[in-house]
Design an enzyme around this catalytic site. Structure first.
Site, PDB file in Angstrom:
ATOM      1  N   GLY A 126       5.209 -40.603 -53.154  1.00 30.25           N
ATOM      2  CA  GLY A 126       5.205 -41.605 -52.108  1.00 30.25           C
ATOM      3  C   GLY A 126       3.899 -42.344 -51.937  1.00 30.25           C
ATOM      4  N   TYR A 149       8.323 -36.136 -34.716  1.00 32.59           N
ATOM      5  CA  TYR A 149       7.453 -36.773 -35.718  1.00 32.59           C
ATOM      6  C   TYR A 149       6.699 -37.943 -35.095  1.00 32.59           C
ATOM      7  CZ  TYR A 149       6.459 -40.202 -39.398  1.00 32.59           C
ATOM      8  OH  TYR A 149       5.867 -41.159 -40.187  1.00 32.59           O
ATOM      9  N   GLY A 184       1.009 -41.410 -50.685  1.00 36.74           N
ATOM     10  CA  GLY A 184      -0.202 -40.714 -51.101  1.00 36.74           C
ATOM     11  C   GLY A 184      -0.467 -40.854 -52.582  1.00 36.74           C
TER      12      GLY A 184
END
Length: 286
Positions: free
Chosen positions: A11, A166, A13
């Protein structure tokens, strides 16, 4: 330049790590699986043949591993930039030591890691990957229930509660950026936040796949049409490297532009309260 990227095995990162490597940085990839770390290294090396990459395995849900990671990073040349990107959505009953995994990975791990590094470096850029400040304005952190012991406070439907939790942790990220920047003012360490955009292919809900479809329906998202991680990597990578940002700290950026976040994220009293509780949870002095 030496850069550290957490959540670097896929993703956003991985895309940040690839971007920094292509610009000549030596990049340390942080992930919880040796196999996934090696796979990400191989993908980046295929795209950037001269990439200088090192691998660090650490499960950010385990705070002892976060402390050990900080020690290893400081045992060699200290990093010039740290991009705190790792985040996930998990069921609220998934806990380690009584603390929800979503809270530990998304907030307590970066809180602990960046505090430990900040105590030992003279000059660095810390970048915390956050989320959409407009959407999160409606999700203030419940400072009386950081551990989500009262999930009913997250509202209905029940299936959306992991995503709302989240969201609370992403607001904690913004609060931490401002609180840490205040404490490091006048030093050579800068701290900024970034919203990467609503991005596909991140694996964010890998531990709670049912949430992905609920979120898509609730917010009317066409998941197939979302931009990819390379788009999401742009602002975080830019914050870590842009010469014009030297000395800029305590800001939150969207599409490379500074934006205001909700008052509940910038209020110093709320920030100090979160700071103190977080310090207790990770075993640091406030």
């Amino acid at each position: 330049m030496r850069a550290v990227v957490t959540g670097a095995t896929n993703g956003i990162g991985e895309a940040v790590a690839r971007r920094l490597a292509s610009e000549g940085a030596t990049v340390t990839l942080v992930g919880r699986s040796d196999e996934r770390l090696r796979a990400a290294r191989d993908r980046i090396a295929a795209a950037v043949p001269d990439a200088e990459l090192t691998l660090e395995r650490a499960d950010l849900a385990e705070l002892d591993q976060v402390r050990a990671l900080a020690d290893r990073l400081l045992a060699t040349a200290p990093p010039d930039a740290v991009i705190s990107n790792a985040a996930l959505v998990t069921p609220l009953d998934r806990r380690t030591g009584g603390v929800p995994r979503v809270l530990t990975v998304n907030h307590l791990a970066p809180y602990l890691l960046l505090r430990l590094l900040a105590d030992a470096v003279d000059r660095a850029r810390f970048v915390v990957v956050g989320a959409d400040p407009v959407s999160l304005a409606r999700s203030p952190v419940d400072l009386d229930d950081l551990l989500f012991e009262h999930p009913e406070r997250l509202g209905e439907p029940i299936g959306l509660r992991p995503f709302r939790a989240y969201g609370r942790t992403k607001n904690m990220n913004a609060m931490f950026v401002f609180a840490l920047a205040r404490r490091l003012a006048g030093t050579g360490v800068t701290v900024n936040g970034a919203h990467p955009g609503i991005i596909g292919g991140t694996g964010l809900a890998g531990e709670a796949p049912e949430v992905r479809e609920i979120v898509a329906r609730t917010f009317e998202l066409d998941l197939a049409s979302l931009p990819g991680p390379e788009v999401g990597a742009d602002t975080p990578a830019w914050l870590a490297t842009a010469p014009e940002l030297a000395g800029v700290t305590g800001r939150f950026f969207v599409d490379r532009k500074p934006v205001e976040t909700a008052p509940h994220t910038t209020d110093p009293a709320r920030g100090d309260r979160l700071w103190t509780t977080s310090a207790r949870l990770v075993g640091l002095p406030a």
